[in-house]
Structures are given as C-alpha cells and as structure tokens.
Design a protein around this motif. Structure first.
Motif, PDB file in Angstrom:
ATOM      1  N   VAL A 124      -1.775   4.566  -0.611  1.00 11.87           N
ATOM      2  CA  VAL A 124      -0.518   4.611  -0.249  1.00 11.87           C
ATOM      3  C   VAL A 124       0.039   2.872  -0.168  1.00 11.87           C
ATOM      4  N   GLY A 125      -0.696   2.190   0.413  1.00 13.46           N
ATOM      5  CA  GLY A 125      -0.148   0.486   0.892  1.00 13.46           C
ATOM      6  C   GLY A 125      -0.358  -0.037  -0.488  1.00 13.46           C
ATOM      7  N   ILE A 126      -1.461   0.198  -1.492  1.00 14.49           N
ATOM      8  CA  ILE A 126      -1.451  -0.601  -2.613  1.00 14.49           C
ATOM      9  C   ILE A 126      -0.415   0.005  -3.729  1.00 14.49           C
ATOM     10  N   CYS A 127      -0.120   1.238  -3.629  1.00 11.40           N
ATOM     11  CA  CYS A 127       1.191   1.837  -4.306  1.00 11.40           C
ATOM     12  C   CYS A 127       2.587   1.067  -4.049  1.00 11.40           C
ATOM     13  N   SER A 128       2.554   0.893  -2.530  1.00 17.06           N
ATOM     14  CA  SER A 128       3.741   0.510  -2.063  1.00 17.06           C
ATOM     15  C   SER A 128       4.044  -0.907  -2.652  1.00 17.06           C
ATOM     16  N   LEU A 129       2.796  -1.827  -2.703  1.00 21.82           N
ATOM     17  CA  LEU A 129       3.019  -3.231  -3.024  1.00 21.82           C
ATOM     18  C   LEU A 129       3.437  -3.278  -4.651  1.00 21.82           C
ATOM     19  N   LEU A 130       2.641  -2.274  -5.234  1.00 25.11           N
ATOM     20  CA  LEU A 130       2.715  -2.394  -6.730  1.00 25.11           C
ATOM     21  C   LEU A 130       3.915  -1.929  -7.231  1.00 25.11           C
ATOM     22  N   THR A 131       4.566  -0.891  -6.740  1.00 25.87           N
ATOM     23  CA  THR A 131       5.851  -0.250  -7.092  1.00 25.87           C
ATOM     24  C   THR A 131       6.794  -1.414  -6.619  1.00 25.87           C
ATOM     25  N   ARG A 132       6.954  -1.832  -5.509  1.00 22.95           N
ATOM     26  CA  ARG A 132       8.040  -3.011  -5.183  1.00 22.95           C
ATOM     27  C   ARG A 132       7.790  -4.046  -6.265  1.00 22.95           C
ATOM     28  N   TYR A 137       5.538  -2.532 -11.148  1.00 24.65           N
ATOM     29  CA  TYR A 137       4.523  -1.730 -11.880  1.00 24.65           C
ATOM     30  C   TYR A 137       4.468  -0.183 -11.649  1.00 24.65           C
ATOM     31  N   ALA A 138       4.106   0.590 -12.777  1.00 23.67           N
ATOM     32  CA  ALA A 138       4.049   2.038 -12.802  1.00 23.67           C
ATOM     33  C   ALA A 138       2.449   2.067 -12.133  1.00 23.67           C
ATOM     34  N   VAL A 139       2.288   2.950 -11.094  1.00 27.94           N
ATOM     35  CA  VAL A 139       1.080   3.191 -10.430  1.00 27.94           C
ATOM     36  C   VAL A 139       0.635   4.810 -10.634  1.00 27.94           C
ATOM     37  N   ILE A 140      -0.619   4.884 -10.531  1.00 27.00           N
ATOM     38  CA  ILE A 140      -1.410   6.321 -10.155  1.00 27.00           C
ATOM     39  C   ILE A 140      -1.961   6.260  -8.693  1.00 27.00           C
ATOM     40  N   MET A 141      -1.360   7.013  -8.086  1.00 25.38           N
ATOM     41  CA  MET A 141      -1.889   7.016  -6.448  1.00 25.38           C
ATOM     42  C   MET A 141      -3.039   8.182  -6.607  1.00 25.38           C
ATOM     43  N   GLN A 142      -4.297   7.661  -6.268  1.00 26.44           N
ATOM     44  CA  GLN A 142      -5.324   8.376  -5.758  1.00 26.44           C
ATOM     45  C   GLN A 142      -5.303   9.058  -4.371  1.00 26.44           C
ATOM     46  N   ALA A 198       8.691   8.894  -1.777  1.00 25.60           N
ATOM     47  CA  ALA A 198      10.230   8.264  -1.411  1.00 25.60           C
ATOM     48  C   ALA A 198       9.937   6.409  -1.724  1.00 25.60           C
ATOM     49  N   MET A 199       8.695   6.194  -2.127  1.00 22.29           N
ATOM     50  CA  MET A 199       8.419   4.950  -2.723  1.00 22.29           C
ATOM     51  C   MET A 199       8.599   4.729  -3.960  1.00 22.29           C
ATOM     52  N   GLY A 200       8.764   5.877  -4.783  1.00 24.09           N
ATOM     53  CA  GLY A 200       9.065   5.772  -6.206  1.00 24.09           C
ATOM     54  C   GLY A 200       7.693   6.087  -7.144  1.00 24.09           C
ATOM     55  N   VAL A 201       6.628   6.527  -6.281  1.00 22.72           N
ATOM     56  CA  VAL A 201       5.440   6.926  -7.026  1.00 22.72           C
ATOM     57  C   VAL A 201       5.577   8.000  -7.831  1.00 22.72           C
ATOM     58  N   GLN A 202       5.339   8.102  -8.945  1.00 25.63           N
ATOM     59  CA  GLN A 202       5.502   9.352 -10.003  1.00 25.63           C
ATOM     60  C   GLN A 202       4.230  10.041 -10.276  1.00 25.63           C
TER      61      GLN A 202
END
Length: 87
Positions: free
Chosen positions: A21-29, A32-37, A57-61
């Motif tokens: 979740v933390g990594i995705c937050s940083l990368l999304t901001r 970058y497009a992310v895949i959250m495991q 809520a952070m935009g992870v799709q």
C-alpha cells in the motif's frame, strides 16, 4: 515507455519490506501505473478489505492476490500466518 505497470510486492519471500500500500501510494503520486500485491498469508478479510478500499482511494486500479510464501521461509519464522482467505 518500457513497461505498462510496476508490481509492488507484498513481503515477498516472507521477508519484511515496505508495505505494498505504501509503495503504491508513492508510485501513484509520481504518476506510475501500479499493480498492488496482497498476500493472504498476512491478513484477515477485514484487513484485506481495508487495504483494497485504501488502494482504490489512492487510484490503484490493479490488484494481484497471492497466497504468500510460508513464514518459515522468511526473516521472521516465528510470525503467525493468518490465511483467512486463500488466493
């Protein structure tokens, strides 16, 4: 240019790392497009739902659910696995 998304692993190898979740937050901001495991090994259904809602809520799709490596393989072999769900 060279990839479609960045995979944010979730305690791969049963070793402690920054949360997906933390990594995705940083990368999304950073745009970058992310895949959250999500590793089912470490969370019950309430925690999984909370992480999914927070990620949305952070935009992870993109989410990839995995069972996760057994804790005996990692750097905290005495940790208690949860496995409320399996992938």
């Amino acid at each position: 240019e060279v990839c479609d998304a960045i995979n944010a692993t979730d305690a791969s190898g049963a070793n402690c790392h920054m949360s997906s979740v933390g990594i995705c937050s940083l990368l999304t901001r950073a745009g970058y497009a992310v895949i959250m495991q999500i590793s089912c090994r470490d969370r019950n259904r309430i925690a999984i739902q909370g992480d999914v809602l927070g990620a949305a809520a952070m935009g992870v799709q993109n989410i990839l659910c995995l069972t996760g490596d057994g804790v005996q393989a990692g750097d905290q072999p005495a940790a208690k696995p949860v496995f409320d769900f399996d992938s």
